[in-house]
Design a protein around this motif. Sequence first.
Motif, PDB file in Angstrom:
ATOM      1  N   LEU A 199     -59.541 -39.463  -2.232  1.00 36.99           N
ATOM      2  CA  LEU A 199     -59.156 -38.059  -2.223  1.00 36.99           C
ATOM      3  C   LEU A 199     -59.825 -37.338  -3.385  1.00 36.99           C
ATOM      4  CD1 LEU A 199     -57.147 -36.017  -0.793  1.00 36.99           C
ATOM      5  CD2 LEU A 199     -55.635 -36.477  -2.723  1.00 36.99           C
ATOM      6  N   THR A 200     -60.369 -36.147  -3.105  1.00 36.08           N
ATOM      7  CA  THR A 200     -60.924 -35.308  -4.169  1.00 36.08           C
ATOM      8  C   THR A 200     -59.854 -34.326  -4.593  1.00 36.08           C
ATOM      9  OG1 THR A 200     -63.146 -35.543  -3.280  1.00 36.08           O
ATOM     10  CG2 THR A 200     -62.752 -33.678  -4.768  1.00 36.08           C
ATOM     11  N   ILE A 201     -59.580 -34.281  -5.904  1.00 34.95           N
ATOM     12  CA  ILE A 201     -58.565 -33.408  -6.470  1.00 34.95           C
ATOM     13  C   ILE A 201     -59.225 -32.088  -6.846  1.00 34.95           C
ATOM     14  CG2 ILE A 201     -56.785 -33.125  -8.244  1.00 34.95           C
ATOM     15  CD1 ILE A 201     -56.270 -35.613  -6.558  1.00 34.95           C
ATOM     16  N   ASP A 202     -58.761 -30.988  -6.230  1.00 33.45           N
ATOM     17  CA  ASP A 202     -59.329 -29.678  -6.508  1.00 33.45           C
ATOM     18  C   ASP A 202     -58.647 -29.057  -7.711  1.00 33.45           C
ATOM     19  OD1 ASP A 202     -60.857 -27.436  -6.288  1.00 33.45           O
ATOM     20  OD2 ASP A 202     -59.702 -26.575  -4.653  1.00 33.45           O
ATOM     21  N   GLY A 246     -62.457 -31.337  -9.007  1.00 35.08           N
ATOM     22  CA  GLY A 246     -63.485 -32.054  -8.270  1.00 35.08           C
ATOM     23  C   GLY A 246     -63.503 -33.554  -8.501  1.00 35.08           C
ATOM     24  N   THR A 247     -62.531 -34.076  -9.239  1.00 37.80           N
ATOM     25  CA  THR A 247     -62.452 -35.513  -9.488  1.00 37.80           C
ATOM     26  C   THR A 247     -62.086 -36.245  -8.204  1.00 37.80           C
ATOM     27  OG1 THR A 247     -61.791 -35.193 -11.792  1.00 37.80           O
ATOM     28  CG2 THR A 247     -61.235 -37.305 -10.793  1.00 37.80           C
ATOM     29  N   THR A 248     -62.765 -37.351  -7.931  1.00 24.28           N
ATOM     30  CA  THR A 248     -62.453 -38.180  -6.768  1.00 24.28           C
ATOM     31  C   THR A 248     -61.655 -39.398  -7.219  1.00 24.28           C
ATOM     32  OG1 THR A 248     -64.441 -37.462  -5.615  1.00 24.28           O
ATOM     33  CG2 THR A 248     -63.417 -39.497  -4.840  1.00 24.28           C
ATOM     34  N   VAL A 249     -60.490 -39.578  -6.581  1.00 22.65           N
ATOM     35  CA  VAL A 249     -59.611 -40.718  -6.852  1.00 22.65           C
ATOM     36  C   VAL A 249     -59.712 -41.657  -5.659  1.00 22.65           C
ATOM     37  CG1 VAL A 249     -57.225 -41.440  -7.214  1.00 22.65           C
ATOM     38  CG2 VAL A 249     -58.047 -39.311  -8.229  1.00 22.65           C
ATOM     39  N   THR A 250     -60.000 -42.916  -5.927  1.00 22.47           N
ATOM     40  CA  THR A 250     -60.115 -43.931  -4.881  1.00 22.47           C
ATOM     41  C   THR A 250     -59.166 -45.075  -5.200  1.00 22.47           C
ATOM     42  OG1 THR A 250     -62.463 -43.389  -4.672  1.00 22.47           O
ATOM     43  CG2 THR A 250     -61.720 -45.439  -3.637  1.00 22.47           C
ATOM     44  N   VAL A 251     -58.422 -45.517  -4.190  1.00 21.78           N
ATOM     45  CA  VAL A 251     -57.574 -46.700  -4.330  1.00 21.78           C
ATOM     46  C   VAL A 251     -58.037 -47.707  -3.293  1.00 21.78           C
ATOM     47  CG1 VAL A 251     -55.559 -45.584  -5.337  1.00 21.78           C
ATOM     48  CG2 VAL A 251     -55.804 -45.665  -2.874  1.00 21.78           C
ATOM     49  N   ILE A 278     -50.263 -35.078   1.403  1.00 25.33           N
ATOM     50  CA  ILE A 278     -51.625 -35.330   1.851  1.00 25.33           C
ATOM     51  C   ILE A 278     -51.559 -35.968   3.240  1.00 25.33           C
ATOM     52  CG2 ILE A 278     -53.793 -36.528   1.339  1.00 25.33           C
ATOM     53  CD1 ILE A 278     -52.978 -34.342  -0.717  1.00 25.33           C
ATOM     54  N   GLY A 279     -52.267 -35.372   4.193  1.00 26.33           N
ATOM     55  CA  GLY A 279     -52.297 -35.875   5.556  1.00 26.33           C
ATOM     56  C   GLY A 279     -53.180 -37.104   5.695  1.00 26.33           C
ATOM     57  N   PRO A 280     -53.022 -37.853   6.784  1.00 28.23           N
ATOM     58  CA  PRO A 280     -53.770 -39.105   6.976  1.00 28.23           C
ATOM     59  C   PRO A 280     -55.294 -38.964   6.917  1.00 28.23           C
ATOM     60  CG  PRO A 280     -52.051 -38.893   8.627  1.00 28.23           C
ATOM     61  CD  PRO A 280     -52.096 -37.599   7.873  1.00 28.23           C
ATOM     62  N   ASP A 281     -55.850 -37.883   7.400  1.00 27.59           N
ATOM     63  CA  ASP A 281     -57.310 -37.723   7.402  1.00 27.59           C
ATOM     64  C   ASP A 281     -57.799 -36.707   6.378  1.00 27.59           C
ATOM     65  OD1 ASP A 281     -57.688 -39.597   9.477  1.00 27.59           O
ATOM     66  OD2 ASP A 281     -57.090 -38.087  10.949  1.00 27.59           O
ATOM     67  N   GLN A 282     -56.936 -36.282   5.486  1.00 29.76           N
ATOM     68  CA  GLN A 282     -57.292 -35.274   4.487  1.00 29.76           C
ATOM     69  C   GLN A 282     -58.149 -35.907   3.397  1.00 29.76           C
ATOM     70  OE1 GLN A 282     -53.857 -33.052   3.300  1.00 29.76           O
ATOM     71  NE2 GLN A 282     -54.883 -32.095   1.563  1.00 29.76           N
ATOM     72  N   ARG A 283     -59.281 -35.292   3.076  1.00 29.12           N
ATOM     73  CA  ARG A 283     -60.222 -35.830   2.096  1.00 29.12           C
ATOM     74  C   ARG A 283     -60.171 -35.130   0.747  1.00 29.12           C
ATOM     75  NH1 ARG A 283     -60.487 -40.335   4.062  1.00 29.12           N
ATOM     76  NH2 ARG A 283     -61.436 -40.565   6.086  1.00 29.12           N
ATOM     77  N   ALA A 284     -59.514 -33.947   0.691  1.00 22.76           N
ATOM     78  CA  ALA A 284     -59.419 -33.192  -0.561  1.00 22.76           C
ATOM     79  C   ALA A 284     -58.101 -32.424  -0.577  1.00 22.76           C
ATOM     80  CB  ALA A 284     -60.584 -32.218  -0.680  1.00 22.76           C
ATOM     81  N   THR A 285     -57.613 -32.146  -1.785  1.00 19.36           N
ATOM     82  CA  THR A 285     -56.393 -31.344  -1.883  1.00 19.36           C
ATOM     83  C   THR A 285     -56.706 -29.927  -1.409  1.00 19.36           C
ATOM     84  OG1 THR A 285     -56.857 -30.798  -4.194  1.00 19.36           O
ATOM     85  CG2 THR A 285     -55.427 -32.704  -3.791  1.00 19.36           C
ATOM     86  N   THR A 286     -55.708 -29.238  -0.912  1.00 16.67           N
ATOM     87  CA  THR A 286     -55.900 -27.851  -0.470  1.00 16.67           C
ATOM     88  C   THR A 286     -55.447 -26.869  -1.533  1.00 16.67           C
ATOM     89  OG1 THR A 286     -53.738 -27.853   0.608  1.00 16.67           O
ATOM     90  CG2 THR A 286     -55.651 -28.433   1.966  1.00 16.67           C
TER      91      THR A 286
END
Length: 142
Positions: free
Chosen positions: A139-142, A118-123, A41-49
């Motif tokens: 990060l949103t997990i696709d 579509g689950t969002t994981v926040t730490v 996961i890249g520094p500015d990535q908001r969702a898995t690809t």
Amino acid sequence: MIRFLPFATLVLAAPAIAQSAPPLTELQIVAVTSIDQSERIGPDQRATTRRHRGPITVIVRAKGIGRARVLRIDGAQAMSQSTNRALCGPAVTAGACRPGESATGIETTYHLGNLPRGTTVTVQDTSANLPAQTLTAELTID
């Protein structure tokens, strides 16, 4: 016969050396793994690809040391099995710790189990030293 021996107490004072924790300067989700693949996961990535299915593992890297780590799944605070690994050196690298060396960061691996698409994981974590700084990664997990 009872003998009394002189009793003397010698106290040596040495200054205490306190080493403060390095400030928390970065908190990032760096990888997601699932039953059939792994994704950086890249520094500015908001969702898995990639599409992840089955038990999900999320790896988080913290530069600096925190004191109040929180995990949220879709906004709700969650408890999860996790493991921590000390990161050391100026590059905050896994495996760089030598005996007696202080950690410069922490890598936490969360074992989350099955998550719907579509689950969002926040730490979130707050620095161990003052001034307290709270950082968040999501990060949103696709």
